[in-house]
Design a protein around this motif. Sequence first.
Motif, PDB file in Angstrom:
ATOM      1  N   ALA A   1       8.503 104.735  58.049  1.00 50.52           N
ATOM      2  CA  ALA A   1       7.739 104.164  56.939  1.00 50.52           C
ATOM      3  C   ALA A   1       8.378 102.864  56.453  1.00 50.52           C
ATOM      4  N   GLU A   2       9.717 102.827  56.411  1.00 52.82           N
ATOM      5  CA  GLU A   2      10.405 101.621  55.962  1.00 52.82           C
ATOM      6  C   GLU A   2      10.205 100.468  56.944  1.00 52.82           C
ATOM      7  N   LEU A   3      10.238 100.782  58.242  1.00 49.75           N
ATOM      8  CA  LEU A   3      10.000  99.741  59.237  1.00 49.75           C
ATOM      9  C   LEU A   3       8.564  99.226  59.155  1.00 49.75           C
ATOM     10  N   MET A   4       7.612 100.143  58.940  1.00 49.76           N
ATOM     11  CA  MET A   4       6.221  99.712  58.791  1.00 49.76           C
ATOM     12  C   MET A   4       6.068  98.821  57.562  1.00 49.76           C
ATOM     13  N   ALA A   5       6.774  99.176  56.477  1.00 45.03           N
ATOM     14  CA  ALA A   5       6.712  98.364  55.262  1.00 45.03           C
ATOM     15  C   ALA A   5       7.303  96.982  55.521  1.00 45.03           C
ATOM     16  N   LEU A   6       8.369  96.926  56.325  1.00 47.05           N
ATOM     17  CA  LEU A   6       8.997  95.654  56.650  1.00 47.05           C
ATOM     18  C   LEU A   6       8.035  94.767  57.442  1.00 47.05           C
ATOM     19  N   TYR A   7       7.390  95.350  58.428  1.00 46.23           N
ATOM     20  CA  TYR A   7       6.431  94.583  59.224  1.00 46.23           C
ATOM     21  C   TYR A   7       5.221  94.178  58.378  1.00 46.23           C
ATOM     22  N   PHE A   8       4.775  95.078  57.510  1.00 41.72           N
ATOM     23  CA  PHE A   8       3.637  94.762  56.650  1.00 41.72           C
ATOM     24  C   PHE A   8       4.004  93.639  55.686  1.00 41.72           C
ATOM     25  N   GLY A   9       5.235  93.686  55.180  1.00 44.63           N
ATOM     26  CA  GLY A   9       5.703  92.619  54.297  1.00 44.63           C
ATOM     27  C   GLY A   9       5.697  91.269  54.999  1.00 44.63           C
ATOM     28  N   LYS A  10       6.086  91.281  56.261  1.00 46.18           N
ATOM     29  CA  LYS A  10       6.055  90.040  57.036  1.00 46.18           C
ATOM     30  C   LYS A  10       4.628  89.520  57.158  1.00 46.18           C
ATOM     31  N   GLU A  11       3.679  90.429  57.406  1.00 42.84           N
ATOM     32  CA  GLU A  11       2.278  90.016  57.504  1.00 42.84           C
ATOM     33  C   GLU A  11       1.784  89.457  56.169  1.00 42.84           C
ATOM     34  N   MET A  12       2.187  90.084  55.071  1.00 46.37           N
ATOM     35  CA  MET A  12       1.753  89.628  53.758  1.00 46.37           C
ATOM     36  C   MET A  12       2.289  88.233  53.440  1.00 46.37           C
ATOM     37  N   LEU A  13       3.406  87.867  54.059  1.00 49.84           N
ATOM     38  CA  LEU A  13       4.024  86.574  53.779  1.00 49.84           C
ATOM     39  C   LEU A  13       3.562  85.477  54.732  1.00 49.84           C
ATOM     40  N   GLN A  14       2.478  85.734  55.475  1.00 49.11           N
ATOM     41  CA  GLN A  14       1.957  84.722  56.393  1.00 49.11           C
ATOM     42  C   GLN A  14       1.665  83.408  55.674  1.00 49.11           C
ATOM     43  N   THR A  15       1.265  83.498  54.414  1.00 49.34           N
ATOM     44  CA  THR A  15       0.993  82.293  53.633  1.00 49.34           C
ATOM     45  C   THR A  15       2.195  81.363  53.609  1.00 49.34           C
ATOM     46  N   TYR A  16       3.400  81.956  53.633  1.00 49.15           N
ATOM     47  CA  TYR A  16       4.620  81.166  53.483  1.00 49.15           C
ATOM     48  C   TYR A  16       5.349  80.952  54.806  1.00 49.15           C
TER      49      TYR A  16
ATOM     50  N   TYR B   1      13.758 100.968  72.020  1.00 48.60           N
ATOM     51  CA  TYR B   1      13.539 100.738  70.596  1.00 48.60           C
ATOM     52  C   TYR B   1      12.638  99.520  70.390  1.00 48.60           C
ATOM     53  N   ILE B   2      12.925  98.456  71.133  1.00 51.00           N
ATOM     54  CA  ILE B   2      12.149  97.229  70.982  1.00 51.00           C
ATOM     55  C   ILE B   2      10.693  97.476  71.332  1.00 51.00           C
ATOM     56  N   ASP B   3      10.468  98.264  72.388  1.00 43.80           N
ATOM     57  CA  ASP B   3       9.093  98.608  72.749  1.00 43.80           C
ATOM     58  C   ASP B   3       8.421  99.376  71.620  1.00 43.80           C
ATOM     59  N   PHE B   4       9.169 100.275  70.997  1.00 41.11           N
ATOM     60  CA  PHE B   4       8.623 101.038  69.869  1.00 41.11           C
ATOM     61  C   PHE B   4       8.229 100.111  68.728  1.00 41.11           C
ATOM     62  N   LEU B   5       9.117  99.155  68.383  1.00 41.06           N
ATOM     63  CA  LEU B   5       8.832  98.249  67.282  1.00 41.06           C
ATOM     64  C   LEU B   5       7.645  97.338  67.597  1.00 41.06           C
ATOM     65  N   ASP B   6       7.534  96.931  68.868  1.00 40.90           N
ATOM     66  CA  ASP B   6       6.388  96.111  69.249  1.00 40.90           C
ATOM     67  C   ASP B   6       5.078  96.889  69.088  1.00 40.90           C
ATOM     68  N   ARG B   7       5.110  98.172  69.446  1.00 40.37           N
ATOM     69  CA  ARG B   7       3.915  98.997  69.267  1.00 40.37           C
ATOM     70  C   ARG B   7       3.639  99.234  67.781  1.00 40.37           C
ATOM     71  N   LEU B   8       4.716  99.373  67.024  1.00 44.97           N
ATOM     72  CA  LEU B   8       4.568  99.568  65.581  1.00 44.97           C
ATOM     73  C   LEU B   8       3.932  98.347  64.932  1.00 44.97           C
ATOM     74  N   GLN B   9       4.327  97.156  65.388  1.00 50.03           N
ATOM     75  CA  GLN B   9       3.783  95.925  64.828  1.00 50.03           C
ATOM     76  C   GLN B   9       2.277  95.836  65.021  1.00 50.03           C
ATOM     77  N   ASP B  10       1.789  96.406  66.136  1.00 49.88           N
ATOM     78  CA  ASP B  10       0.350  96.374  66.409  1.00 49.88           C
ATOM     79  C   ASP B  10      -0.441  97.260  65.455  1.00 49.88           C
ATOM     80  N   ARG B  11       0.267  98.081  64.663  1.00 45.79           N
ATOM     81  CA  ARG B  11      -0.407  99.040  63.797  1.00 45.79           C
ATOM     82  C   ARG B  11      -0.361  98.670  62.322  1.00 45.79           C
ATOM     83  N   VAL B  12       0.154  97.502  62.020  1.00 43.83           N
ATOM     84  CA  VAL B  12       0.130  97.024  60.641  1.00 43.83           C
ATOM     85  C   VAL B  12      -0.461  95.623  60.627  1.00 43.83           C
TER      86      VAL B  12
END
Length: 329
Positions: A82-97, A121-132
């Motif tokens: 959940a924390e990693l998803m929040a981190l990736y989601f936060g990155k998406e939210m900051l696209q403006t900047y 692990y990297i493959d997992f994070l890449d797949r996770l990024q596709d879900r946020v």
Amino acid sequence: MARGEQLSRQWKMIHTLLASRLGKSASELAEELGCTRRTVYRDLEALQAGGFPIATETRDNRSYWTVLNAGRQQVPMAFSTAELMALYFGKEMLQTYRGTVFYDAIASLISKIKATLPPGYIDFLDRLQDRVDAGPAPRKDYTRFGPMITDLNTAILDEKKIDMVYFSMGRQAETHRTVHPYRLRHVEETLYLIGYCELREQVRTFAVDRIESVTVTGEGFRMPGDFDLQGFLEDSFGIFQGPPETVKIRFSPKVAGYIRERIWHKSQQLTDADDGGVIFTATVAGTEEISHWVLRWGAEARVLDPPALRRIVGRHAAAMAEHYRKNPD
């Protein structure tokens, strides 16, 4: 089974194995993860195929699964799925900047986390990024303001005055100002600087994308001890300032559900109308900003009070109607 559930379970499995000095049996993993042994074996096989250094060893006629060299892996154990998803989601939210310290810093953090991980692990994070995904939205491009935003952050932290050239949209003119920068504030995809303006001799807000240039001076300042920054902002309907006004707006049944489902202002009160509509009441700073909000709802919103706001919205509505009357096509 949902793909997201499988990813979450496999992530927990990796961390469970890394946290165990002696390894875990399939039965222990199944109990901790709340799944069957068959599912455990299937996940272990998938993780091995993904590049994770997972192996088995036999003790007392039982097989235990471990991660090779787990003690030397630089894995961010504190991060849950959940924390990693929040981190990736936060990155998406900051696209403006993008291109500024805000976006670049979180992108750098994610890169550092990934740099410590094995391929699986990297493959997992890449797949996770596709879900946020923060979704498309009208955005300003702050790329060219990156150095300026860095300077503003520095001035705020070091409490140094800035000299700046600011373009006023209302007056369509540039002014030179010396400002004591207090804080940056993000409102509706726009970044604002809040600070004391020596030219106007009061605290003002400035849209960062309308600052033409900034020079951080060597002269310090101190925010007045009796100045309450939260109090300065609390009545605003967004960022604009003005005298407090109690507004009352009636919304039709067609849009009442949209009004009820959000907190639009901290002082808002909602009263159900007999026809299924809702009456919105709040005390806000001035009427300019909330007039734009009322107009967004078209004919589904009707200002009840104050009369000044009724006139402002009425003039805009009349001008719009006249425009379309003259140009029906």
